[in-house]
Design a protein around this motif. Structure first.
Motif, short mmCIF file in Angstrom:
data_model
loop_
_atom_site.label_atom_id
_atom_site.label_comp_id
_atom_site.label_asym_id
_atom_site.label_seq_id
_atom_site.Cartn_x
_atom_site.Cartn_y
_atom_site.Cartn_z
N ILE A 221 19.05 43.06 68.35
CA ILE A 221 18.17 42.55 69.40
C ILE A 221 17.14 43.60 69.78
N ALA A 222 17.57 44.87 69.82
CA ALA A 222 16.63 45.96 70.13
C ALA A 222 15.53 46.04 69.08
N ALA A 223 15.90 45.88 67.79
CA ALA A 223 14.89 45.88 66.73
C ALA A 223 13.96 44.69 66.87
N ALA A 224 14.52 43.53 67.21
CA ALA A 224 13.70 42.33 67.39
C ALA A 224 12.69 42.52 68.51
N VAL A 225 13.11 43.19 69.60
CA VAL A 225 12.21 43.44 70.73
C VAL A 225 11.02 44.29 70.29
N LEU A 226 11.27 45.28 69.44
CA LEU A 226 10.19 46.14 68.97
C LEU A 226 9.20 45.36 68.10
N TYR A 227 9.73 44.52 67.22
CA TYR A 227 8.83 43.70 66.40
C TYR A 227 8.01 42.76 67.27
N LEU A 228 8.66 42.17 68.27
CA LEU A 228 7.94 41.26 69.17
C LEU A 228 6.85 41.99 69.95
N ALA A 229 7.11 43.26 70.26
CA ALA A 229 6.13 44.04 71.02
C ALA A 229 4.82 44.21 70.25
N VAL A 230 4.89 44.05 68.93
CA VAL A 230 3.68 44.14 68.10
C VAL A 230 3.15 42.76 67.75
N THR A 231 4.04 41.85 67.34
CA THR A 231 3.58 40.54 66.85
C THR A 231 3.04 39.65 67.96
N ILE A 232 3.62 39.70 69.16
CA ILE A 232 3.13 38.83 70.24
C ILE A 232 1.70 39.19 70.65
N PRO A 233 1.37 40.47 70.89
CA PRO A 233 -0.04 40.78 71.18
C PRO A 233 -0.97 40.37 70.05
N MET A 234 -0.54 40.54 68.79
CA MET A 234 -1.39 40.12 67.67
C MET A 234 -1.57 38.61 67.67
N ALA A 235 -0.52 37.87 68.01
CA ALA A 235 -0.64 36.41 68.08
C ALA A 235 -1.59 35.98 69.19
N ARG A 236 -1.52 36.67 70.33
CA ARG A 236 -2.44 36.33 71.43
C ARG A 236 -3.88 36.66 71.05
#
Length: 249
Positions: A221-236
């Motif tokens: 889950i910690a690894a997933a949070v880090l990936y989301l921290a990059v992919t979500i801003p890129m998606a926005r």
């Protein structure tokens, strides 16, 4: 607002009141396991980011070169156009994880040394070739969307063929394909985790090691949070670019 509260609240209530929620919370959302594993996973995630940034630059250049070759009309470049088409068909058709395997374990078998024996370099090479094929097709679609009259007009005012391509066609083509390009880079950022199959200590691999040591899945889950921290801003950013393009039209 009311419908959102009802739907989201209902889902939260369903999960939090389920009989197995305490076990799920302890196994997947343990604060202690998150705090203890996060520093090592974050350090490994920096390698993911470095690989992503380097591969992204290579993909942008490689994809553009392949697209220009495929869209050229010169008879002398016919053999190269065939090779470019074969490259796109080949590297788009093979799953990325198989390419990572083939490059990571196949090339060192040849007895190579230096960079060609480094797992990180070979994994980056596999990702670059795979995504270069995808991005080349995105560029090609953008170039094809620019009407021929744009080039004819540029030639009519005295520009050379190269100048027309550089100053007229490519700016319009790149502007039109920015959303799909960014979408490919979001996928690339996630697929960097595939290099873990070569034993590279990136974020996902470190999270797997932590999970195997503690039998707790919170590090994942910690690894997933880090990936989301990059992919979500890129998606926005992708959404913003898409909306701006629609407003411009």
């Amino acid at each position: 607002m009311v419908s959102s509260v009802v739907v989201l609240g209902g889902l939260a209530l369903l999960v939090l009141t389920s009989p197995g929620w305490p076990d799920v919370q302890e196994t997947f959302f343990s604060p202690e396991a998150f705090r203890s594993s996060f520093p090592d996973i974050f350090d490994a995630f920096l390698l993911d980011v470095q690989m992503f940034l380097v591969v992204e630059v290579v993909v942008l250049v490689l994809g553009l070169v392949i697209a220009l070759v495929r869209t050229s009309r010169s008879a002398a470049l016919f053999p190269i156009r065939i090779l470019a088409a074969v490259y796109c068909d080949l590297f788009r058709g093979i799953p990325v994880i198989l390419l990572v395997y083939l490059f990571g374990f196949g090339i060192p078998t040849l007895g190579t040394s230096g960079l060609l024996a480094e797992p990180v370099f070979l994994a980056g090479l596999a990702l670059s070739l795979a995504y270069g094929a995808y991005v080349a097709e995105v560029y090609r679609a953008g170039i094809a969307s620019v009407h021929r009259t744009q080039t004819d007009s540029a030639l009519a005012v005295g520009l050379t063929q190269f100048q027309a391509l550089r100053h007229v066609v490519l700016p319009q083509a790149v502007r039109r394909v920015r959303p799909p390009l960014l979408n490919d880079f979001i996928s690339l950022q996630k697929d960097v985790a595939l290099v873990s199959v070569l034993g590279i200590l990136e974020a996902f691999r470190v999270a797997q090691i932590e999970t195997a040591a503690t039998f707790n899945y919170t590090p994942l889950i910690a690894a997933a949070v880090l990936y989301l921290a990059v992919t979500i801003p890129m998606a926005r950013i992708l959404d913003h670019i898409t909306r701006r393009g629609e407003m411009a039209r």
